[in-house]
Design a protein around this motif. Sequence first.
Motif, PDB file in Angstrom:
ATOM      1  N   ASP A   1       0.815  -1.218   0.000  1.00  0.00           N
ATOM      2  CA  ASP A   1       0.000   0.000   0.000  1.00  0.00           C
ATOM      3  C   ASP A   1       0.846   1.265   0.000  1.00  0.00           C
ATOM      4  O   ASP A   1       0.302   2.373   0.035  1.00  0.00           O
ATOM      5  CB  ASP A   1      -0.925   0.026   1.215  1.00  0.00           C
ATOM      6  CG  ASP A   1      -1.957  -1.072   1.182  1.00  0.00           C
ATOM      7  OD1 ASP A   1      -2.332  -1.509   0.069  1.00  0.00           O
ATOM      8  OD2 ASP A   1      -2.406  -1.509   2.254  1.00  0.00           O
ATOM      9  N   HIS A   2       2.178   1.098  -0.042  1.00  0.00           N
ATOM     10  CA  HIS A   2       3.071   2.251   0.081  1.00  0.00           C
ATOM     11  C   HIS A   2       4.216   2.268  -0.926  1.00  0.00           C
ATOM     12  O   HIS A   2       4.754   3.330  -1.214  1.00  0.00           O
ATOM     13  CB  HIS A   2       3.669   2.301   1.491  1.00  0.00           C
ATOM     14  CG  HIS A   2       2.617   2.335   2.550  1.00  0.00           C
ATOM     15  ND1 HIS A   2       1.964   3.493   2.897  1.00  0.00           N
ATOM     16  CD2 HIS A   2       2.087   1.348   3.308  1.00  0.00           C
ATOM     17  CE1 HIS A   2       1.075   3.218   3.840  1.00  0.00           C
ATOM     18  NE2 HIS A   2       1.120   1.932   4.103  1.00  0.00           N
TER      19      HIS A   2
ATOM     20  N   GLY B   1      -7.161  11.542  -3.208  1.00  0.00           N
ATOM     21  CA  GLY B   1      -6.611  11.403  -1.866  1.00  0.00           C
ATOM     22  C   GLY B   1      -5.265  12.056  -1.665  1.00  0.00           C
ATOM     23  O   GLY B   1      -4.982  12.556  -0.580  1.00  0.00           O
ATOM     24  N   LEU B   2      -4.431  12.035  -2.671  1.00  0.00           N
ATOM     25  CA  LEU B   2      -3.095  12.599  -2.518  1.00  0.00           C
ATOM     26  C   LEU B   2      -3.151  14.097  -2.235  1.00  0.00           C
ATOM     27  O   LEU B   2      -2.381  14.607  -1.421  1.00  0.00           O
ATOM     28  CB  LEU B   2      -2.235  12.308  -3.747  1.00  0.00           C
ATOM     29  CG  LEU B   2      -0.810  12.851  -3.726  1.00  0.00           C
ATOM     30  CD1 LEU B   2      -0.051  12.387  -2.486  1.00  0.00           C
ATOM     31  CD2 LEU B   2      -0.073  12.464  -4.994  1.00  0.00           C
TER      32      LEU B   2
ATOM     33  N   PHE C   1      -4.385   6.963  -6.254  1.00  0.00           N
ATOM     34  CA  PHE C   1      -4.095   7.869  -5.151  1.00  0.00           C
ATOM     35  C   PHE C   1      -3.843   9.294  -5.662  1.00  0.00           C
ATOM     36  O   PHE C   1      -4.291  10.261  -5.046  1.00  0.00           O
ATOM     37  CB  PHE C   1      -2.901   7.345  -4.362  1.00  0.00           C
ATOM     38  CG  PHE C   1      -2.607   8.107  -3.100  1.00  0.00           C
ATOM     39  CD1 PHE C   1      -3.595   8.421  -2.194  1.00  0.00           C
ATOM     40  CD2 PHE C   1      -1.312   8.484  -2.811  1.00  0.00           C
ATOM     41  CE1 PHE C   1      -3.308   9.111  -1.019  1.00  0.00           C
ATOM     42  CE2 PHE C   1      -1.004   9.172  -1.645  1.00  0.00           C
ATOM     43  CZ  PHE C   1      -2.016   9.495  -0.751  1.00  0.00           C
TER      44      PHE C   1
ATOM     45  N   TYR D   1      -3.818  14.567   1.460  1.00  0.00           N
ATOM     46  CA  TYR D   1      -2.628  14.229   2.235  1.00  0.00           C
ATOM     47  C   TYR D   1      -1.598  15.364   2.140  1.00  0.00           C
ATOM     48  O   TYR D   1      -1.040  15.800   3.153  1.00  0.00           O
ATOM     49  CB  TYR D   1      -1.995  12.912   1.762  1.00  0.00           C
ATOM     50  CG  TYR D   1      -0.612  12.757   2.324  1.00  0.00           C
ATOM     51  CD1 TYR D   1      -0.425  12.333   3.630  1.00  0.00           C
ATOM     52  CD2 TYR D   1       0.508  13.117   1.584  1.00  0.00           C
ATOM     53  CE1 TYR D   1       0.846  12.250   4.186  1.00  0.00           C
ATOM     54  CE2 TYR D   1       1.779  13.049   2.122  1.00  0.00           C
ATOM     55  CZ  TYR D   1       1.937  12.611   3.430  1.00  0.00           C
ATOM     56  OH  TYR D   1       3.196  12.553   3.969  1.00  0.00           O
TER      57      TYR D   1
ATOM     58  N   ARG E   1       2.879   6.208  -1.412  1.00  0.00           N
ATOM     59  CA  ARG E   1       1.906   6.669  -0.422  1.00  0.00           C
ATOM     60  C   ARG E   1       2.588   6.638   0.943  1.00  0.00           C
ATOM     61  O   ARG E   1       3.083   5.601   1.375  1.00  0.00           O
ATOM     62  CB  ARG E   1       0.667   5.786  -0.405  1.00  0.00           C
ATOM     63  CG  ARG E   1      -0.390   6.256   0.562  1.00  0.00           C
ATOM     64  CD  ARG E   1      -1.611   5.339   0.671  1.00  0.00           C
ATOM     65  NE  ARG E   1      -1.716   4.355  -0.363  1.00  0.00           N
ATOM     66  CZ  ARG E   1      -2.802   4.135  -1.112  1.00  0.00           C
ATOM     67  NH1 ARG E   1      -3.880   4.856  -0.930  1.00  0.00           N
ATOM     68  NH2 ARG E   1      -2.813   3.192  -2.021  1.00  0.00           N
TER      69      ARG E   1
ATOM     70  N   GLU F   1      -2.476   1.560  -8.261  1.00  0.00           N
ATOM     71  CA  GLU F   1      -2.825   2.112  -6.950  1.00  0.00           C
ATOM     72  C   GLU F   1      -2.264   3.537  -6.810  1.00  0.00           C
ATOM     73  O   GLU F   1      -2.928   4.417  -6.251  1.00  0.00           O
ATOM     74  CB  GLU F   1      -2.302   1.215  -5.832  1.00  0.00           C
ATOM     75  CG  GLU F   1      -3.046  -0.087  -5.693  1.00  0.00           C
ATOM     76  CD  GLU F   1      -4.456   0.113  -5.181  1.00  0.00           C
ATOM     77  OE1 GLU F   1      -4.649   0.889  -4.224  1.00  0.00           O
ATOM     78  OE2 GLU F   1      -5.379  -0.503  -5.754  1.00  0.00           O
TER      79      GLU F   1
END
Length: 188
Positions: A56-57, A161-162, A157, A165, A75, A153
């Motif tokens: 996820d990162h 969402g990014l 992002f 963040y 991420r 992914e």
Amino acid sequence: MITYWNPLPTARRLVDTDDRDPFTGKWAERKPRNVPGPFYSASTDSLQTGRLDAPDHIAYDDDLGGGFGWEFVYRQPVNAAGTEAVVNAARLELYSGYACDGDDHWTVEAVRDWWRERGEIRAWAVDLAVQWEANAHPKYRGHYHDAAHGLREFIAFIDDGLDRYLRGYMFWLAEGCSPEAGRLTPDL
């Protein structure tokens, strides 16, 4: 609501007893596709093990030409579990090419500059994901498909969402704390 969670106290606690520092990467060698934040990859090996612990990162690039290149943080972690995943990915990295001193280097304006370039990064990720899906050698198909999934992914992002963040992160950089409810965060 836009917030920012500082992962560094958790990361320091996790690596405090390690025999080898997994965060010896150098800012000058940072890969430009790393999303702004405290964690980033610099000169990593090309074994692509990061997604084993932190799917996820962590994603992979193609900077070595033709195949896989290095790992990069697409991420930043926003909780203890994500931080542990990134720390474990850094621990697996043969050259200790990750770093966690991004807060010492990023500025609000530098984050805005990175955000302005996101279209190019996104287009690169779309093209490479398609290439990896279509041209995967049967023997390595699973690895290429996972790598393409990581890029998809990353694309998702970037699309959703990014921006939230990064606005929370920019507030953190400017104010040294997470924005409270009702406080304005910097524009990208």
